[in-house]
Design an enzyme around this catalytic site. Structure first.
Site, PDB file in Angstrom:
ATOM      1  N   CYS A   1     -10.872 -23.357  64.761  1.00 53.75           N
ATOM      2  CA  CYS A   1     -10.355 -24.120  63.623  1.00 53.75           C
ATOM      3  C   CYS A   1     -10.654 -23.467  62.276  1.00 53.75           C
ATOM      4  O   CYS A   1     -10.042 -23.789  61.269  1.00 53.75           O
ATOM      5  CB  CYS A   1     -10.845 -25.559  63.673  1.00 53.75           C
ATOM      6  N   TYR A   2     -11.634 -22.581  62.242  1.00 46.85           N
ATOM      7  CA  TYR A   2     -11.966 -21.832  61.022  1.00 46.85           C
ATOM      8  C   TYR A   2     -12.009 -20.342  61.349  1.00 46.85           C
ATOM      9  O   TYR A   2     -13.084 -19.769  61.530  1.00 46.85           O
ATOM     10  CB  TYR A   2     -13.324 -22.278  60.466  1.00 46.85           C
TER      11      TYR A   2
END
Ligand code: SF4
Ligand code: SF4
Lengths: 391, 135
Positions: free
Chosen positions: A139-140
């Site tokens: 997600c990052y």
């Protein structure tokens, strides 16, 4: 006598009477406690000096792709920041240094640049260079990020101190044979000088020694802007030994404070480089004291001659945690420029600024008089304290 | 009696010469050396305070010039940057003279350069870089 609500109503209608803690010393001498308490609604206090337990935290605006700084490494202008929180919350302590600072390897170290300097630059409106390295997640995904950022570029930027505004502090001397470099400044051997760090009769917590009008939630003047007392400071002592006028004789109250960095200004927020010791942040701190009863006024009227501080040796006793009674001196004696220890005349120097502390108290007085600063009733007292009934 | 604070710059060939000795012996001057730096094969610099009769002072200065020593009046070797100063007064405790004192009313620092002997003690004592040496 009067409640916080009544004082705030007076502030809003422009009828409030405010005096600084220095001003009420003379007022009480002239008119007595009763009359002074009737006349003055609020007493303002102020201090300005190195407060090493200062730092800021900020929240980074994400760019695409996003980065998770937590668990990674972040530096600001090369100074190591703490990235052990969530994806974009970073903490920068004022004493933090760059990796290549020689520290005390070249003794005494100069500590020309550290976290406090970054904070000062931001408050001055300058940009700082942020560099982040992360391990990357689904997600990052971003692993590296670097940008020149100013205070306005963060989602928020907050000044935070877990410990601040000591009620009582030591007078430092050096009984040893060589010059030492301490957080109390340069101390010359054989009691070459005596350094203190307080604004005495103007000192915030000393003007309400039993903490009857302040507590968690109290709004304060901080760094030129407004902040709050949010908790007892670390090392807060609930029940210190007390002497005359209930003034503490041993280490006593401290507070933890917080405030928005936006709105602060460098007149009251300054990086300090303590030779041989490290970087610190000097902050202006002002506490408004509501005169809810006569006892409040009696405490505020305590003068520099009545406040005493313990003398402590920093060559051996302090570093080794030894307790030794070297006597006490009054603030008035310290301010005269020299004191006498063992029959020797010793020059004194201060780390806190009475001149800037006075400006803090006057500025806070003006803010209140002009209706820009309302008082707050604490939501809870500090440990060991009991709030005034009239509050 | 006259007194002067001066900066003497010596060319390399003069560094070995007993110039200060001559000032004392031949010109009957009191020489108080406040600071001195010598870089090998370069110039030497010295901040001195000369004291003596007006006549010997003039003669001594003429002698220095004859020798090729550059003589400059000391403007201000230590500088106090007011905009950096927070008036904490930490520096006053280490100043050996009355060059740094506190105004008892305003509680602000007062710097009297004429009393400064350039010991530089105040530089380390000031956390804000407000005292700097120009030497
Ligand atoms: S250099 Fe020495 S004499 Fe001059 S102001 Fe500083 S401490 Fe005082
Ligand atoms: S120590 Fe520095 S900041 Fe403090 S009064 Fe002296 S010159 Fe000013």
């Amino acid at each position: 006598m009067r409640s916080i609500e009544e004082i705030n109503a007076k502030i809003k209608s422009g009828k409030v009477v405010v005096a600084t803690a220095e001003e009420v010393v003379g007022l009480v001498k002239d008119k007595g406690v009763k009359a002074a308490a009737r006349q003055v609604d609020v007493v303002t206090t102020g201090t300005f000096g190195p407060m090493c337990s200062s730092g800021m935290y900020f929240n980074l605006k994400q760019s695409t792709p996003k980065i998770k700084c937590g668990g990674g490494r972040v530096t600001v202008d090369g100074v190591t920041a703490y990235a052990g929180w969530a994806a974009a919350d970073i903490c920068l302590g004022c004493t933090a240094l760059t990796d290549d600072d020689p520290r005390n390897a070249v003794y005494p170290g100069l500590f020309k640049f550290g976290g406090a300097h970054v904070i000062q630059k931001l408050v001055e409106g300058q940009k700082v260079k942020l560099e982040a390295k992360a391990y990357g997640t689904d997600c990052y995904p971003r692993k590296e990020y670097s940008a020149e950022l100013g205070l306005e570029d963060f989602n928020s930027a907050v000044l935070f101190n877990p410990r601040n505004a000591y009620q009582l502090y030591n007078v430092a001397i050096n009984l040893g044979q060589k010059t030492i470099y301490t957080y109390m400044g340069v101390l010359k051997p054989r009691i070459g000088n005596a350094n203190y760090s307080t604004t005495g009769a103007l000192s915030p917590l000393l003007n309400d020694p039993k903490l009857r009008t302040l507590g968690i939630g109290t709004r304060i003047f901080l760094g030129g802007g407004q902040g709050y007392i949010i908790w007892p400071g670390t090392q807060h002592v609930a029940e210190p030994k007390r002497g005359e006028h209930d003034l503490p004789l041993t280490p006593s109250a401290t507070v933890a404070v917080i405030g928005d960095l936006r709105g602060m200004n460098v007149k009251y927020l300054r990086a300090a480089s303590l030779t041989g010791y490290g970087v610190s942040l000097s902050l202006g701190f002002g506490l408004p004291i509501p005169v809810v009863d006569e006892e409040v006024m009696a405490f505020c009227a305590i003068s520099d001659a009545e406040i005493t501080y313990p003398i402590v040796d920093y060559s051996e006793n302090y570093p080794l945690g030894r307790v030794a009674d070297l006597g006490r001196v009054s603030m008035a004696e310290l301010m005269s420029g020299s004191i006498e220890i063992n029959g020797k005349k010793v020059p004194t120097g201060c780390l806190a600024s009475r001149a800037v502390g006075r400006q803090v108290a006057l500025e806070l007085k003006q803010m209140i008089s002009e209706g820009r600063f309302l008082l707050t009733r604490p939501v809870a007292p500090l440990p060991g304290a009991q709030l005034a009934a009239a509050l | 009696m006259a007194k002067k604070k001066l900066v003497l710059s010596f060319p390399p060939r003069l560094i070995q010469e007993p110039v200060t000795y001559n000032l004392i012996r031949q010109y009957d001057l009191q020489v108080n050396i406040l600071r001195a730096t010598v870089h090998p094969r370069e110039r030497g610099r010295m901040v001195v305070e000369l004291q003596g009769s007006k006549k010997s002072l003039d003669q001594g200065l003429a002698y220095l010039e004859e020798q090729g020593v550059q003589v400059d009046t000391l403007v201000q070797e230590m500088r106090h940057y007011d905009e950096r100063c927070v008036h904490c007064t930490a520096c006053t405790a280490v100043c050996p003279t009355d060059a740094l004192t506190v105004d008892s009313q305003t509680r602000e620092l007062v710097f009297d350069a004429s009393q400064c002997i350039m010991c530089e003690s105040c530089i380390a004592a000031c956390s804000y870089g407000a005292m700097e040496s120009q030497f």
